[in-house]
Every structure is written in C-alpha cells, then in structure tokens.
Scaffold this motif. Structure first.
Motif, PDB file in Angstrom:
ATOM      1  N   UNK A  24       0.837  -1.205   0.000  1.00 48.32           N
ATOM      2  CA  UNK A  24       0.000   0.000   0.000  1.00 48.32           C
ATOM      3  C   UNK A  24       0.873   1.257   0.000  1.00 48.32           C
ATOM      4  N   UNK A  25       1.987   1.218   0.755  1.00 48.87           N
ATOM      5  CA  UNK A  25       2.880   2.372   0.834  1.00 48.87           C
ATOM      6  C   UNK A  25       3.481   2.740  -0.505  1.00 48.87           C
ATOM      7  N   UNK A  26       3.893   1.740  -1.277  1.00 46.91           N
ATOM      8  CA  UNK A  26       4.452   2.004  -2.600  1.00 46.91           C
ATOM      9  C   UNK A  26       3.393   2.601  -3.527  1.00 46.91           C
ATOM     10  N   UNK A  27       2.187   2.093  -3.425  1.00 47.90           N
ATOM     11  CA  UNK A  27       1.095   2.594  -4.261  1.00 47.90           C
ATOM     12  C   UNK A  27       0.741   4.039  -3.916  1.00 47.90           C
ATOM     13  N   UNK A  28       0.582   4.312  -2.621  1.00 46.67           N
ATOM     14  CA  UNK A  28       0.164   5.647  -2.204  1.00 46.67           C
ATOM     15  C   UNK A  28       1.271   6.685  -2.408  1.00 46.67           C
ATOM     16  N   UNK A  29       2.521   6.296  -2.226  1.00 42.03           N
ATOM     17  CA  UNK A  29       3.632   7.249  -2.373  1.00 42.03           C
ATOM     18  C   UNK A  29       3.689   7.829  -3.777  1.00 42.03           C
ATOM     19  N   UNK A  30       3.475   6.974  -4.747  1.00 39.07           N
ATOM     20  CA  UNK A  30       3.513   7.431  -6.141  1.00 39.07           C
ATOM     21  C   UNK A  30       2.417   8.469  -6.407  1.00 39.07           C
ATOM     22  N   UNK A  31       1.213   8.180  -5.921  1.00 40.53           N
ATOM     23  CA  UNK A  31       0.090   9.105  -6.141  1.00 40.53           C
ATOM     24  C   UNK A  31       0.317  10.417  -5.392  1.00 40.53           C
ATOM     25  N   UNK A 322      20.199  -6.136  -5.223  1.00 41.50           N
ATOM     26  CA  UNK A 322      19.574  -5.929  -6.550  1.00 41.50           C
ATOM     27  C   UNK A 322      18.948  -4.548  -6.706  1.00 41.50           C
ATOM     28  N   UNK A 323      18.382  -4.010  -5.629  1.00 42.35           N
ATOM     29  CA  UNK A 323      17.759  -2.684  -5.728  1.00 42.35           C
ATOM     30  C   UNK A 323      18.824  -1.600  -5.901  1.00 42.35           C
ATOM     31  N   UNK A 324      19.986  -1.756  -5.253  1.00 38.51           N
ATOM     32  CA  UNK A 324      21.068  -0.789  -5.431  1.00 38.51           C
ATOM     33  C   UNK A 324      21.579  -0.792  -6.868  1.00 38.51           C
ATOM     34  N   UNK A 325      21.637  -1.961  -7.481  1.00 39.01           N
ATOM     35  CA  UNK A 325      22.131  -2.067  -8.852  1.00 39.01           C
ATOM     36  C   UNK A 325      21.122  -1.513  -9.862  1.00 39.01           C
ATOM     37  N   UNK A 326      19.845  -1.787  -9.629  1.00 39.39           N
ATOM     38  CA  UNK A 326      18.792  -1.369 -10.563  1.00 39.39           C
ATOM     39  C   UNK A 326      17.956  -0.223  -9.986  1.00 39.39           C
ATOM     40  N   UNK A 327      18.584   0.667  -9.244  1.00 38.20           N
ATOM     41  CA  UNK A 327      17.854   1.732  -8.556  1.00 38.20           C
ATOM     42  C   UNK A 327      17.051   2.609  -9.514  1.00 38.20           C
ATOM     43  N   UNK A 328      17.697   3.091 -10.576  1.00 35.25           N
ATOM     44  CA  UNK A 328      17.028   4.055 -11.459  1.00 35.25           C
ATOM     45  C   UNK A 328      15.809   3.479 -12.158  1.00 35.25           C
ATOM     46  N   UNK A 329      15.916   2.312 -12.816  1.00 32.40           N
ATOM     47  CA  UNK A 329      14.706   1.775 -13.472  1.00 32.40           C
ATOM     48  C   UNK A 329      13.602   1.408 -12.482  1.00 32.40           C
ATOM     49  N   UNK A 330      13.963   0.958 -11.290  1.00 28.43           N
ATOM     50  CA  UNK A 330      12.954   0.625 -10.293  1.00 28.43           C
ATOM     51  C   UNK A 330      12.234   1.880  -9.778  1.00 28.43           C
ATOM     52  N   UNK A 331      12.991   2.958  -9.571  1.00 31.01           N
ATOM     53  CA  UNK A 331      12.364   4.207  -9.143  1.00 31.01           C
ATOM     54  C   UNK A 331      11.473   4.786 -10.230  1.00 31.01           C
ATOM     55  N   UNK A 332      11.910   4.660 -11.490  1.00 33.08           N
ATOM     56  CA  UNK A 332      11.090   5.130 -12.609  1.00 33.08           C
ATOM     57  C   UNK A 332       9.797   4.330 -12.708  1.00 33.08           C
ATOM     58  N   UNK A 333       9.905   3.022 -12.469  1.00 31.46           N
ATOM     59  CA  UNK A 333       8.719   2.166 -12.496  1.00 31.46           C
ATOM     60  C   UNK A 333       7.761   2.536 -11.370  1.00 31.46           C
ATOM     61  N   UNK A 334       8.330   2.925 -10.223  1.00 36.71           N
ATOM     62  CA  UNK A 334       7.520   3.247  -9.046  1.00 36.71           C
ATOM     63  C   UNK A 334       6.889   4.637  -9.146  1.00 36.71           C
ATOM     64  N   UNK A 335       7.704   5.658  -9.521  1.00 41.14           N
ATOM     65  CA  UNK A 335       7.273   7.046  -9.415  1.00 41.14           C
ATOM     66  C   UNK A 335       7.104   7.778 -10.740  1.00 41.14           C
TER      67      UNK A 335
END
Length: 506
Positions: A24-31, A322-335
């Motif tokens: 829920x936190x990931x979903x709400x943070x983006x909005x 894995x999150x440190x290595x793929x930080x940018x694409x994961x953040x783009x996917x999230x936000x």
C-alpha cells in the motif's frame, strides 16, 4: 530460556504486517508525489522535521520505558510493572507539553528565519507545521502503550491495527486526488486525523489486555530516578540520531531548498520499504534479548545477538543488492518522475541501513544492562560530528551526496566501538563476534554483490525483463551464498529440518 517458537511466530506476524504496509505504501507514495508535486512533497518532508528535532527530549525516555517494562515482565514483577507504566505516562505528559512550547517558540523562529520555502507556499507550510506539533505530542503520549505491546510480545496487535491504518491511508489518497482545496494542507490534516484514530486504537487495546495499563496520577521517586538516570545518558544517543537525520535534512534545505528534500524524502521512503524486512525481525528478537539478560543467561544472550545481527543483515542483503544495482529503473517504475540526486542518495542510505541492522541488537543488549554512560558518551561523540563535518563540507561547495558519505563512514566506525564497549558487560568475546558475525556477513555481501553485477552486465538490454531477471536471480544467488557461507552447521541443519517438516505436511 530463549523462546524460539515465540520469536518465529512474532517474526511471521510482523512480516505479514510489513508486506501489507509495503504494498500500500508504494502505491500511495507514487500518487502523493504526483499529486503534491516535488516542491510541496519536499516541504512536507522537511517542515515536520523541525518538530522531530525535539525528539531527543522524549526519545531517551521512550527507550527507558521500553527497557523497564520488558525488564519487569522478565522478572514477573506485576506490582512494579504497573508503577513503571504510571510514572512513565506522567513524565511523558510533561515532555509533550514542553515539546509544544519549544515548537511554538524556537521551532517557529527557525521555520520563518532559516528555512527555504517559496513565498506562495508559506501559508500551507505553516499549517503543516502546526499539525506536526500536535502529532508529535500525540506520539509522545502513545509511547507507553506501544512499549507495552512490544514488551508483552503481542506482535499480532500491530498486524491487525495496521490493517485499519492502511485502509485509512488509501481513503486519504483518494480524497487527496478529488479535493480542490490546497492539497498540501488537506494531506497534512488527513494524516493528522489518521494518527489520532490509530493511537486511540492502541490505547483501547492496551487498557483491555494489560493489567498494568492504568491512567492515574502516581509518582515514585525511586522509579523516576532510575528511569531518568537511564534516559539522561540515552539523550546523547537520540541527539546524535536526530542530528544525523532531521538535522541533515534541515541543513540540505538551507543550502539547496525543498527540491533536494524531496529527493532525500523519496530515497528514505524507498530505504524504509527495504528496512522493514529487518525491522520486523529485530522487533521480535528485542524483548527476548532483554529478558535473557534479566535471567542472567549469557550464553543464550550471545547466541541471540549473533543470530539477530546476522539474519537482519542477510534479510537486507537479499533485497538491497539488486535494488542498489537497478535503482534508477525501479524508481522510474515506481514514481515515473525522479528528482535529481535521488538514485545516489538511495544507494548510500541503503549502505547505512545495512550497517544499522548490525547496530540494533548491540544497542538493545547495552540498554538491557543499564550501564550506558560510557557507551553513550563514546559512540555519540563520534556520531555528533556528522552535522558539523557535513556543514563544513557543504560550505566549501561539495555536492549534497557528501553528507551521506560522511554519515556512512561515522556509522561504520561507531559499530566497532559498540562491540568493544559491550563485550565486558555481557562476557562477550570480541574475536568470537568477528568470526561468527562480521567475517560471515562481509563474505556474503561481497560475493553476493559480485554475482549480482555479473548478472547485470550479462543482460543485453536495460528493459523491465532484464531488471526483473537481475533482481530475482541475484536474490536467489544471495540465498545460496547465505546458506553455504553465512550460516553455521547447526543453523543449516535447522533450515533443512524445517523445510522437511513443511514438505512432509503437504
């Protein structure tokens, strides 16, 4: 005796709670970020930090309360347990009042004179600030109730109450999107009301389930002296923690404005998602560490410290690498929209979080002994240097990332100091800690990082499929590395035994 069954049950319950809150936190943070915008998001992240700068006042007393409640439960002293709770609540009521006074004087001066806030957002930021003051006071008064739940190891209460909390946050996000009034003010107000509702539930639960939880004026000079003595030295620890978190956030605002605070806020929130995997595990272990010390069983205490330190680190390693290595694409996917500096902020903060996972069991063990004077003076003297060194670094023109590098170096240094101070207090061998914990986690982290980078460079494209493959594959490889390198033979045998039981049940 260590209650492994209870630890396992509480850990499982806390993880269910954490996963639910994380989704829920990931979903709400983006909005929330897209609705408020980067500037307003940065204002919200920073303004509340002024009030939480005063947490060094109530933070030490919170630790003292948790320690004393857990200690008395370990000794099965019901009468003294009730007295400790009553004295705790009365002390915190005074501290809450003092916090409000400081917030409306010193804090308000800093808000108007030092913070960088666009002129057109001053009015909204002011109301966010006022709601933060009241929220902080409510949080202070709720400390004895939350401490009672943890001391009694009723972790399922957190899980059930979290369901209502998360549902309320979903409603808040919906209202934030549809309302036409100032969204920053509405967001702060709704979260303030949600916090009040949440704390009422905790209070009702404690009054119904714990006999010692009674609201009445009671004063015991001896108990107050014991608690304040413990809290007095713990103040240094909280002061250093506040300086290296909220202090740094406010300093970044002074030098760079609210946009950089938004980047830090997002990095911290992403870190918190990963950090919860370790926090749930440690919360389940903490009462057992205190109770084992109270019972005088040093051998089992050492085992608890070693295992909680190692497995907290391992749980974070599986996710962090894995999150440190793929930080940018994961953040783009999230936000979708990522403020500048967020990626590097997250990577450094993630390393700090890994180190802090090792420090938590040591802190709990130190608090259990009650002999914290030397510990707090030494460790906090190092951590308090973070703020002035960071100020000098920013003053001479270094980039904002430099403050997090400084924080990381100081945190690594303090961990070795922690071990050195704790060892004689609980008859712990430093060489045994290095052999059973430090060397194993170091090997696991380095080998897991190398394997993850090999997987990353083997991927032909940086698309969603490649990112997912790297994250899943590196996580699986880390599990094998943890099993064969990070675990002792007895721990491996327990894992195999549990797996066989689960498979046979099907």
């Amino acid at each position: 005796m260590v209650d492994n069954k209870r630890i396992a049950k509480n850990t499982f319950v806390l993880y269910l709670r954490m996963i639910f809150m994380m989704i829920v936190g990931l979903f709400t943070s983006r909005i929330i970020l897209n609705t408020l915008g980067i500037v307003d998001y940065g204002i919200y992240s920073t303004v509340g930090g002024i009030i939480w700068m005063f947490s060094f006042i109530h933070g030490p007393m919170s630790s003292s309360i948790s320690r004393n409640l857990t200690f008395e439960i370990g000794r099965n002293n019901t009468d003294r347990l009730e007295k400790v709770f009553c004295v705790s609540f009365n002390i915190l009521a005074l501290i809450a009042l003092l916090t409000v006074i400081l917030g409306e004087t010193v804090g308000l001066w800093f808000f108007y004179e030092k913070m960088q806030i666009p002129d057109e957002r001053i009015y909204a930021a002011f109301w966010v600030y006022q709601l933060s003051i009241i929220s902080c006071a409510i949080s202070i008064l709720s400390v004895p109730y939350n401490a009672s739940i943890i001391a009694h190891e009723r972790m399922s209460a957190f899980a059930w109450i979290s369901i209502s909390d998360v549902l309320i946050k979903l409603v808040i996000v919906y209202l934030l999107v549809v309302v036409t009034f100032d969204k920053l003010i509405i967001y702060a107000l709704l979260f303030f009301l949600a916090q009040i509702f949440n704390q009422i539930i905790y209070m009702v639960y404690c009054h119904r389930n714990f006999k010692e939880v009674k609201l009445r004026f009671f004063w015991d000079k001896k108990i107050f002296k014991e608690m304040s003595s413990f809290a007095g030295w713990t103040t240094l620890g909280y002061l250093s923690a506040v300086a290296s978190t909220q202090g740094i956030d406010l300093m970044l605002n002074v030098f760079f404005g609210p946009t950089i605070n938004a980047a830090r806020g997002i990095a911290i929130q992403a870190r918190n998602v990963i950090g919860r995997f370790s926090t749930g595990f440690q919360t389940a272990f903490a009462p057992q560490i205190t109770k084992t010390y109270a019972a005088g069983n040093y051998e089992e205490l050492h085992t608890l410290i070693f295992r909680s330190s190692k497995f907290s680190f391992f749980l974070l390693t599986i996710l962090t690498i894995p999150v440190m290595i793929e930080t940018e694409p994961l953040l783009l996917l999230w936000l979708k929209n990522i403020p500048e500096h967020t990626v590097l902020f997250f990577r450094i903060i993630a390393l700090i979080t890994l180190q802090e996972s090792l420090a938590y069991p040591i802190d709990i063990a130190i608090q259990a002994t009650g002999k914290i004077k030397k510990y707090q003076i030494t460790v906090c003297s190092i951590l308090l240097t973070i703020l002035p060194i960071s100020y000098i670094a920013l003053k001479i023109g270094t980039p904002p990332e430099s403050v997090f590098f400084i924080n990381l170096v100081c945190c690594i240094l303090t961990h070795f100091v922690r071990i050195k101070i704790l060892a004689p207090l609980i008859r712990l061998s430093v060489s045994e800690y290095i052999k059973k914990v430090f060397l194993r986690i170091s090997l696991v982290f380095v080998i897991s990082l190398i394997c993850a980078y090999l997987l990353y460079f083997a991927m032909p494209e940086n698309d969603i499929l490649s990112v997912g493959t790297v994250c899943i594959s590196s996580g699986i490889s880390s599990l094998f590395i943890i099993y064969y390198i990070g675990m002792e033979k007895i721990e491996q045998d327990v894992i195999i035994l549990q797996l066989r039981k689960r498979l046979s049940s099907f």
